[in-house]
Motif scaffolding. Sequence first.
Motif, PDB file in Angstrom:
ATOM      1  N   VAL A 171      -1.998  -4.032  -3.097  1.00 58.87           N
ATOM      2  CA  VAL A 171      -1.278  -3.609  -1.865  1.00 58.87           C
ATOM      3  C   VAL A 171      -0.659  -2.254  -2.159  1.00 58.87           C
ATOM      4  O   VAL A 171       0.008  -1.919  -3.204  1.00 58.87           O
ATOM      5  CB  VAL A 171      -0.514  -4.758  -0.911  1.00 58.87           C
ATOM      6  N   SER A 172      -0.514  -1.231  -0.800  1.00 59.71           N
ATOM      7  CA  SER A 172       0.085  -0.092  -1.057  1.00 59.71           C
ATOM      8  C   SER A 172       0.981  -0.019   0.094  1.00 59.71           C
ATOM      9  O   SER A 172       0.655  -0.688   1.076  1.00 59.71           O
ATOM     10  CB  SER A 172      -0.782   1.083  -0.951  1.00 59.71           C
ATOM     11  N   SER A 173       2.080   0.907  -0.094  1.00 59.30           N
ATOM     12  CA  SER A 173       2.959   0.762   0.996  1.00 59.30           C
ATOM     13  C   SER A 173       2.233   1.747   1.875  1.00 59.30           C
ATOM     14  O   SER A 173       2.529   1.280   3.392  1.00 59.30           O
ATOM     15  CB  SER A 173       4.042   1.888   0.403  1.00 59.30           C
ATOM     16  N   GLN A 174       1.477   2.501   1.750  1.00 62.80           N
ATOM     17  CA  GLN A 174       0.484   3.278   2.973  1.00 62.80           C
ATOM     18  C   GLN A 174      -0.147   2.151   3.800  1.00 62.80           C
ATOM     19  O   GLN A 174      -0.087   2.234   5.057  1.00 62.80           O
ATOM     20  CB  GLN A 174      -0.465   4.360   2.453  1.00 62.80           C
ATOM     21  N   GLU A 175      -0.823   1.149   3.166  1.00 65.71           N
ATOM     22  CA  GLU A 175      -1.627   0.210   3.789  1.00 65.71           C
ATOM     23  C   GLU A 175      -0.566  -0.739   4.642  1.00 65.71           C
ATOM     24  O   GLU A 175      -0.967  -1.180   5.865  1.00 65.71           O
ATOM     25  CB  GLU A 175      -2.360  -0.689   2.758  1.00 65.71           C
ATOM     26  N   LEU A 176       0.516  -1.065   4.264  1.00 67.29           N
ATOM     27  CA  LEU A 176       1.435  -1.872   4.802  1.00 67.29           C
ATOM     28  C   LEU A 176       2.061  -1.176   6.137  1.00 67.29           C
ATOM     29  O   LEU A 176       2.098  -1.674   7.096  1.00 67.29           O
ATOM     30  CB  LEU A 176       2.720  -2.176   4.035  1.00 67.29           C
ATOM     31  N   ARG A 177       2.404   0.132   5.941  1.00 65.04           N
ATOM     32  CA  ARG A 177       2.689   1.018   7.291  1.00 65.04           C
ATOM     33  C   ARG A 177       1.810   0.945   8.253  1.00 65.04           C
ATOM     34  O   ARG A 177       1.885   0.702   9.614  1.00 65.04           O
ATOM     35  CB  ARG A 177       2.941   2.475   6.722  1.00 65.04           C
ATOM     36  N   THR A 178       0.531   1.142   7.942  1.00 66.09           N
ATOM     37  CA  THR A 178      -0.825   1.103   8.667  1.00 66.09           C
ATOM     38  C   THR A 178      -0.797  -0.383   9.587  1.00 66.09           C
ATOM     39  O   THR A 178      -0.958  -0.634  10.695  1.00 66.09           O
ATOM     40  CB  THR A 178      -2.021   1.056   8.066  1.00 66.09           C
ATOM     41  N   TRP A 179      -0.515  -1.238   8.897  1.00 70.01           N
ATOM     42  CA  TRP A 179      -0.286  -2.786   9.404  1.00 70.01           C
ATOM     43  C   TRP A 179       0.486  -2.959  10.275  1.00 70.01           C
ATOM     44  O   TRP A 179       0.263  -3.194  11.436  1.00 70.01           O
ATOM     45  CB  TRP A 179      -0.372  -3.865   8.233  1.00 70.01           C
ATOM     46  N   ILE A 180       1.831  -2.406   9.976  1.00 65.83           N
ATOM     47  CA  ILE A 180       2.971  -2.455  10.942  1.00 65.83           C
ATOM     48  C   ILE A 180       2.716  -1.875  12.099  1.00 65.83           C
ATOM     49  O   ILE A 180       2.622  -2.331  13.399  1.00 65.83           O
ATOM     50  CB  ILE A 180       4.037  -1.876  10.326  1.00 65.83           C
ATOM     51  N   GLN A 181       2.111  -0.564  12.164  1.00 70.05           N
ATOM     52  CA  GLN A 181       1.690   0.214  13.294  1.00 70.05           C
ATOM     53  C   GLN A 181       0.471  -0.296  14.082  1.00 70.05           C
ATOM     54  O   GLN A 181       0.541  -0.215  15.490  1.00 70.05           O
ATOM     55  CB  GLN A 181       1.144   1.566  12.895  1.00 70.05           C
ATOM     56  N   GLU A 182      -0.427  -1.300  13.321  1.00 71.50           N
ATOM     57  CA  GLU A 182      -1.337  -2.154  14.255  1.00 71.50           C
ATOM     58  C   GLU A 182      -1.071  -3.497  14.702  1.00 71.50           C
ATOM     59  O   GLU A 182      -1.698  -4.112  15.279  1.00 71.50           O
ATOM     60  CB  GLU A 182      -2.725  -2.230  13.355  1.00 71.50           C
ATOM     61  N   GLY A 183       0.188  -3.822  14.532  1.00 68.02           N
ATOM     62  CA  GLY A 183       1.022  -5.114  14.725  1.00 68.02           C
ATOM     63  C   GLY A 183       0.396  -6.367  14.180  1.00 68.02           C
ATOM     64  O   GLY A 183       0.599  -7.497  14.331  1.00 68.02           O
ATOM     65  N   LYS A 184      -0.002  -6.016  12.697  1.00 72.71           N
ATOM     66  CA  LYS A 184      -0.404  -7.012  11.694  1.00 72.71           C
ATOM     67  C   LYS A 184       0.676  -7.417  11.102  1.00 72.71           C
ATOM     68  O   LYS A 184       1.663  -6.668  10.828  1.00 72.71           O
ATOM     69  CB  LYS A 184      -1.490  -6.514  10.909  1.00 72.71           C
ATOM     70  N   SER A 185       0.501  -8.808  10.566  1.00 77.03           N
ATOM     71  CA  SER A 185       1.629  -9.176   9.566  1.00 77.03           C
ATOM     72  C   SER A 185       1.801  -8.775   8.185  1.00 77.03           C
ATOM     73  O   SER A 185       0.609  -8.552   7.870  1.00 77.03           O
ATOM     74  CB  SER A 185       1.345 -10.872   9.657  1.00 77.03           C
ATOM     75  N   ILE A 186       3.021  -8.498   7.871  1.00 76.41           N
ATOM     76  CA  ILE A 186       3.102  -8.166   6.437  1.00 76.41           C
ATOM     77  C   ILE A 186       3.927  -9.198   5.628  1.00 76.41           C
ATOM     78  O   ILE A 186       4.319  -8.916   4.520  1.00 76.41           O
ATOM     79  CB  ILE A 186       3.647  -6.838   6.096  1.00 76.41           C
ATOM     80  N   ARG A 187       3.788 -10.369   6.174  1.00 77.25           N
ATOM     81  CA  ARG A 187       4.500 -11.405   5.614  1.00 77.25           C
ATOM     82  C   ARG A 187       4.006 -11.785   4.198  1.00 77.25           C
ATOM     83  O   ARG A 187       2.833 -11.776   4.087  1.00 77.25           O
ATOM     84  CB  ARG A 187       4.396 -12.888   6.412  1.00 77.25           C
ATOM     85  N   TYR A 188       4.875 -12.163   3.388  1.00 76.47           N
ATOM     86  CA  TYR A 188       4.672 -12.517   1.980  1.00 76.47           C
ATOM     87  C   TYR A 188       4.338 -11.203   0.993  1.00 76.47           C
ATOM     88  O   TYR A 188       4.170 -11.293  -0.243  1.00 76.47           O
ATOM     89  CB  TYR A 188       3.344 -13.219   1.805  1.00 76.47           C
ATOM     90  N   TYR A 189       3.718 -10.187   1.673  1.00 73.76           N
ATOM     91  CA  TYR A 189       3.676  -8.679   0.994  1.00 73.76           C
ATOM     92  C   TYR A 189       4.811  -8.026   0.862  1.00 73.76           C
ATOM     93  O   TYR A 189       5.365  -7.229   0.102  1.00 73.76           O
ATOM     94  CB  TYR A 189       2.656  -7.987   1.620  1.00 73.76           C
ATOM     95  N   VAL A 190       5.922  -8.525   1.626  1.00 69.03           N
ATOM     96  CA  VAL A 190       7.090  -7.843   1.846  1.00 69.03           C
ATOM     97  C   VAL A 190       8.278  -8.832   1.895  1.00 69.03           C
ATOM     98  O   VAL A 190       8.049  -9.845   2.653  1.00 69.03           O
ATOM     99  CB  VAL A 190       7.145  -6.712   2.910  1.00 69.03           C
ATOM    100  N   PRO A 191       9.513  -8.891   1.080  1.00 71.45           N
ATOM    101  CA  PRO A 191      10.487  -9.746   1.337  1.00 71.45           C
ATOM    102  C   PRO A 191      10.933  -9.767   2.586  1.00 71.45           C
ATOM    103  O   PRO A 191      11.247  -8.884   3.472  1.00 71.45           O
ATOM    104  CB  PRO A 191      11.522  -9.211   0.249  1.00 71.45           C
ATOM    105  N   ASP A 192      11.146 -11.206   3.034  1.00 75.06           N
ATOM    106  CA  ASP A 192      11.721 -11.412   4.292  1.00 75.06           C
ATOM    107  C   ASP A 192      12.717 -10.654   4.918  1.00 75.06           C
ATOM    108  O   ASP A 192      12.929 -10.247   6.004  1.00 75.06           O
ATOM    109  CB  ASP A 192      12.060 -13.038   4.537  1.00 75.06           C
ATOM    110  N   PRO A 193      14.079 -10.355   4.132  1.00 74.59           N
ATOM    111  CA  PRO A 193      14.952  -9.367   4.491  1.00 74.59           C
ATOM    112  C   PRO A 193      14.570  -8.091   4.927  1.00 74.59           C
ATOM    113  O   PRO A 193      14.988  -7.457   5.733  1.00 74.59           O
ATOM    114  CB  PRO A 193      16.021  -9.293   3.214  1.00 74.59           C
ATOM    115  N   VAL A 194      13.590  -7.577   4.143  1.00 76.08           N
ATOM    116  CA  VAL A 194      13.074  -6.214   4.464  1.00 76.08           C
ATOM    117  C   VAL A 194      12.235  -6.233   5.469  1.00 76.08           C
ATOM    118  O   VAL A 194      12.420  -5.425   6.568  1.00 76.08           O
ATOM    119  CB  VAL A 194      12.169  -5.739   3.120  1.00 76.08           C
TER     120      VAL A 194
END
Length: 212
Positions: A171-194
């Motif tokens: 997983v990459s930070s760039q991919e995670l940013r795209t998921w967030i912009q698309e409304g997709k879940s990043i759960r388990y890839y990123v700590p809950d407090p973050v």
Amino acid sequence: MGKKRKKIGIMGGTFDPIHVGHLILGEQAYEQLGLDEVWFMPSGNPPHKKEREGRATDRERVEMVRCAIAGNPHFSLSLAEMETDGYTYTYHTLETLKREQPDTDYYFIIGADSLFNLHTWKNPERICQSCIMVVASRNHASAEILLEEMKKASQIYRGEFLLLETMNVDVSSQELRTWIQEGKSIRYYVPDPVINFIEKKGIYKRWQNTIS
């Protein structure tokens, strides 16, 4: 008997956002290398990532790292590259640390991709002379290829390179940013407090809103 030298691992990066891959890498470096601490060091203004549109602010990236490493006694947040005007360069940061703490050995942790691109960094020979380079294995690069590249880099830059056996979290930070912009879940890839911090601040959706 002389004083024991301290062993500090350094995880550098933009951490935009920090994710579990970063944390697993830091933890495995701590265990395998017998480090005293691992410092997570957000880059203030990395010259190879000049375009910051759609990204978190420096302060937000710092707070995401702080949230992610809270509770781990051997993880620390370093602001060494946040207090610099202009672009930050790894060689300068490491040389400054060596001057300030000459009784410490620094282990700079990088991924396989950074190893193959080391020649594009500013003054790579000075980086290698200021620290021990720790290269994380990745699924897409065999150990044989990595070891050969490490041997070559060691000869060119006269540095010490160590291979870190670590789990590959693809997983990459760039991919995670795209998921967030698309409304997709990043759960388990990123700590809950973050995740909570990202949602509260609306990070990575602000740029999307400006063009909609």
